[in-house]
Write a protein that holds these residues in place. Sequence first.
Motif, PDB file in Angstrom:
ATOM      1  N   GLU A 187       0.829  -1.207   0.000  1.00 31.90           N
ATOM      2  CA  GLU A 187       0.000   0.000   0.000  1.00 31.90           C
ATOM      3  C   GLU A 187       0.865   1.260   0.000  1.00 31.90           C
ATOM      4  N   LYS A 188       1.910   1.221   0.822  1.00 32.52           N
ATOM      5  CA  LYS A 188       2.801   2.377   0.937  1.00 32.52           C
ATOM      6  C   LYS A 188       3.549   2.610  -0.377  1.00 32.52           C
ATOM      7  N   ALA A 189       4.034   1.516  -0.982  1.00 28.67           N
ATOM      8  CA  ALA A 189       4.752   1.634  -2.254  1.00 28.67           C
ATOM      9  C   ALA A 189       3.808   2.104  -3.360  1.00 28.67           C
ATOM     10  N   ALA A 190       2.588   1.549  -3.355  1.00 29.92           N
ATOM     11  CA  ALA A 190       1.614   1.879  -4.398  1.00 29.92           C
ATOM     12  C   ALA A 190       1.256   3.363  -4.374  1.00 29.92           C
ATOM     13  N   ALA A 191       1.268   3.937  -3.172  1.00 35.06           N
ATOM     14  CA  ALA A 191       0.907   5.356  -3.036  1.00 35.06           C
ATOM     15  C   ALA A 191       1.922   6.248  -3.758  1.00 35.06           C
ATOM     16  N   GLN A 192       3.142   5.711  -3.981  1.00 33.05           N
ATOM     17  CA  GLN A 192       4.173   6.494  -4.671  1.00 33.05           C
ATOM     18  C   GLN A 192       4.233   6.182  -6.163  1.00 33.05           C
ATOM     19  N   GLY A 193       3.375   5.264  -6.594  1.00 31.51           N
ATOM     20  CA  GLY A 193       3.376   4.881  -8.012  1.00 31.51           C
ATOM     21  C   GLY A 193       2.020   5.123  -8.643  1.00 31.51           C
ATOM     22  N   LYS A 194       1.881   4.607  -9.875  1.00 30.29           N
ATOM     23  CA  LYS A 194       0.643   4.837 -10.614  1.00 30.29           C
ATOM     24  C   LYS A 194       0.195   3.510 -11.225  1.00 30.29           C
ATOM     25  N   TYR A 198       1.674  -0.455 -16.017  1.00 29.00           N
ATOM     26  CA  TYR A 198       1.865  -1.868 -16.345  1.00 29.00           C
ATOM     27  C   TYR A 198       0.478  -2.501 -16.340  1.00 29.00           C
ATOM     28  N   THR A 199       0.346  -3.647 -17.012  1.00 29.57           N
ATOM     29  CA  THR A 199      -0.960  -4.293 -17.037  1.00 29.57           C
ATOM     30  C   THR A 199      -0.891  -5.702 -16.458  1.00 29.57           C
ATOM     31  N   LEU A 200      -1.610  -5.900 -15.381  1.00 31.31           N
ATOM     32  CA  LEU A 200      -1.717  -7.227 -14.767  1.00 31.31           C
ATOM     33  C   LEU A 200      -3.152  -7.728 -14.930  1.00 31.31           C
ATOM     34  N   PRO A 201      -3.326  -9.057 -14.904  1.00 32.80           N
ATOM     35  CA  PRO A 201      -4.671  -9.612 -15.109  1.00 32.80           C
ATOM     36  C   PRO A 201      -5.605  -9.350 -13.919  1.00 32.80           C
ATOM     37  N   ARG A 202      -6.914  -9.382 -14.209  1.00 33.44           N
ATOM     38  CA  ARG A 202      -7.950  -9.304 -13.163  1.00 33.44           C
ATOM     39  C   ARG A 202      -8.576 -10.691 -13.091  1.00 33.44           C
ATOM     40  N   PRO A 203      -7.985 -11.603 -12.293  1.00 33.12           N
ATOM     41  CA  PRO A 203      -8.404 -13.002 -12.358  1.00 33.12           C
ATOM     42  C   PRO A 203      -9.863 -13.211 -11.945  1.00 33.12           C
ATOM     43  N   TYR A 204     -10.551 -14.029 -12.752  1.00 30.21           N
ATOM     44  CA  TYR A 204     -11.916 -14.496 -12.476  1.00 30.21           C
ATOM     45  C   TYR A 204     -12.960 -13.391 -12.575  1.00 30.21           C
ATOM     46  N   LEU A 205     -12.550 -12.216 -13.034  1.00 31.74           N
ATOM     47  CA  LEU A 205     -13.512 -11.119 -13.070  1.00 31.74           C
ATOM     48  C   LEU A 205     -14.620 -11.397 -14.090  1.00 31.74           C
ATOM     49  N   ASP A 206     -14.247 -12.102 -15.171  1.00 30.18           N
ATOM     50  CA  ASP A 206     -15.229 -12.392 -16.218  1.00 30.18           C
ATOM     51  C   ASP A 206     -16.080 -13.608 -15.883  1.00 30.18           C
ATOM     52  N   LYS A 207     -15.725 -14.322 -14.815  1.00 26.72           N
ATOM     53  CA  LYS A 207     -16.481 -15.539 -14.486  1.00 26.72           C
ATOM     54  C   LYS A 207     -17.764 -15.173 -13.752  1.00 26.72           C
ATOM     55  N   LEU A 217      -2.288 -13.975 -10.368  1.00 26.09           N
ATOM     56  CA  LEU A 217      -1.972 -12.549 -10.331  1.00 26.09           C
ATOM     57  C   LEU A 217      -0.617 -12.315  -9.655  1.00 26.09           C
ATOM     58  N   LYS A 218      -0.412 -13.051  -8.568  1.00 25.26           N
ATOM     59  CA  LYS A 218       0.864 -12.965  -7.838  1.00 25.26           C
ATOM     60  C   LYS A 218       2.032 -13.351  -8.757  1.00 25.26           C
ATOM     61  N   THR A 219       1.856 -14.478  -9.471  1.00 24.70           N
ATOM     62  CA  THR A 219       2.918 -14.948 -10.362  1.00 24.70           C
ATOM     63  C   THR A 219       3.145 -13.964 -11.512  1.00 24.70           C
ATOM     64  N   ALA A 220       2.050 -13.427 -12.027  1.00 25.49           N
ATOM     65  CA  ALA A 220       2.173 -12.445 -13.112  1.00 25.49           C
ATOM     66  C   ALA A 220       2.976 -11.228 -12.654  1.00 25.49           C
ATOM     67  N   ALA A 221       2.728 -10.786 -11.430  1.00 28.28           N
ATOM     68  CA  ALA A 221       3.462  -9.637 -10.886  1.00 28.28           C
ATOM     69  C   ALA A 221       4.945  -9.966 -10.736  1.00 28.28           C
ATOM     70  N   MET A 222       5.220 -11.180 -10.268  1.00 27.34           N
ATOM     71  CA  MET A 222       6.622 -11.585 -10.086  1.00 27.34           C
ATOM     72  C   MET A 222       7.338 -11.701 -11.433  1.00 27.34           C
ATOM     73  N   GLU A 242      -0.136  -1.251  -9.586  1.00 26.89           N
ATOM     74  CA  GLU A 242      -0.937  -2.044 -10.523  1.00 26.89           C
ATOM     75  C   GLU A 242      -1.401  -3.355  -9.880  1.00 26.89           C
ATOM     76  N   PHE A 243      -0.511  -3.972  -9.106  1.00 24.93           N
ATOM     77  CA  PHE A 243      -0.877  -5.213  -8.417  1.00 24.93           C
ATOM     78  C   PHE A 243      -2.035  -4.955  -7.445  1.00 24.93           C
ATOM     79  N   GLN A 244      -1.884  -3.913  -6.660  1.00 30.65           N
ATOM     80  CA  GLN A 244      -2.927  -3.580  -5.686  1.00 30.65           C
ATOM     81  C   GLN A 244      -4.244  -3.262  -6.394  1.00 30.65           C
TER      82      GLN A 244
END
Lengths: 333, 237
Positions: A187-194, A198-207, A217-222, A242-244
């Motif tokens: 959360e702290k790191a994300a507040a300093q970024g945008k 980058y584009t990460l997946p939104r898993p199961y959102l379409d299900k 999602l974790k693996t994609a971020a790594m 982006e992960f958050q």
Amino acid sequence: MKSINILGVETSCDETAAAVVRNGDEVLSNIINSQIEVHQRYGGVVPEIASRQHVENIGAVVTEALRAAAVSIQDIDAVAVTNRPGLIGALLVGLSYAKALAYALNKPFMGINHLEGHIYANFIEHPSITFPLICLLVSGGHTSLIYMEDFQNTRLLGATRDDAAGEAFDKVARFLGLGYPGGPAVEKAAAQGKAGLYTLPRPYLDKNDFEFSFSGLKTAAMNMCNKLNKNGSLNVYDLAAEFQEALVEVLVEKTFKAARRFSAPNVLVAGGVAANSRLREMMRLKSKISDIPLFFPSVKMCTDNAAMIAGLGYHHYKMKNFAKLDLNAYPGL
Amino acid sequence: MLILALECSTSVAGVALLKDGVIIKEIFSNYKKNHSETLLPVIDRSLNECQYVLQDLSAVAITIGPGSFTGLRIGLATAKGLCTASGLPLIAIPTLEVLAHNIAYNSLWAGTILDARKNQVYMCVYDVSGGEPVPLAPVNAVAPEIFVANTLELLSIYGEHKIMLLGDGAITYRKLFESSFHQRMIIAPAHLLWPRAAALAELASVKFTKNEFENIDLLKPLYIRRSEAEIRWDELK
């Protein structure tokens, strides 16, 4: 009517906590001894160390809870203690202590489900909540959507098939070198970024169901971290953001989809990840757009605490739902 | 003087009541069920059957370690809860002293060995001839072979002594001990093999008369061994 004081004891993970709650919602004290600093260098909670800390700290924490509540131990009407789910060795310390305390006081005691305690934290702070409702329970060990007709009648709509949201936060934080615990670190790191660079997946959102999956999602971020590191263009803050964002979006959308599907007039969020400020912000926004009232516990009541255990314990007390002396602790539900 | 003694440092759950020097109750359970289920019901049963209530007690006594980490914590957390609620004083005795006390006043030395898993034993050797156990070596967690080497050295220094081995470690490593100590060793018979709550109560009564009580909130188990995570951390450094 006589006031009922419940002493709550909670040692299911890495917080030694005790609280005194009157009549189910009046929090007289809420003492939390966090072990974060002790576990930090190991990058996660070490069960044996947590158990050792609990047995060293439990006496002082309970004493402080009584002192801060300005009640004597004889003013306690019953003891409520978390006995599942959690780290077994850690649970056993609080359970053994609380059972013996209640026995010696000749007062009843109640075994409380930690997750139900998290949900109940909302009712302590928002007594006006009405049923039925949809609850998103989101923590280091769980990510579940629950339909609640009332406290007794609940239905699990869906849960994570792999990593819990908090677990994904922890693992990604460790991988990105952001530290522990992972939720606040990301959360702290994300507040300093945008987010969105980058584009990460939104898993199961379409299900069309209410299951979650955060391992991918974790693996994609790594993987993205590794790739960007190689060509030297990694901005860790943007990746954290982006992960958050991806994780929060899935949680928000699925929760409100469930509320619409089951015509639930209220939405609750509970558990440690409910303290995440981006999740709170996006949930509020969605609540406004959907015109469905939303309830969160305060940040202090989101993390593990004993006030929620004592509060829920009051309802068990009223129903005379007392435990026997052989009550055991269980790591799972 | 009425002392409630709780012994949970091994697979045994032991509870005893000592009234003015007389053991009036001892319950010894070494069968499957775990301590968190058995301990408090057994305490309750012991008091009921002797027609006492908790408020009649003078003190609570526990074995403080070494032993099973979880067992030690269940015992100590239970004792802390009982004492905090009742105001009773708390007495703590090292597990291996309690075990050695099984053969108090014996001319044999007490070689106390608890199986610590990971090919280690918690060990100490006591001279028990004067009644109270007097340690001849520090309490330690070592490989059974180290226990053998250290104890053989002790035996050679002191001459003609024989040793009785007590504790579950004596059974786990029986072959090693028999082939190392030969005629100088006896394995304890079954009724002396485990730490007993009755022996704990007896040792605690001595501390009680000397007012040697513990700080209930600060007391922690005597683990002897650190957690695996801490050991590995130091190895990596």
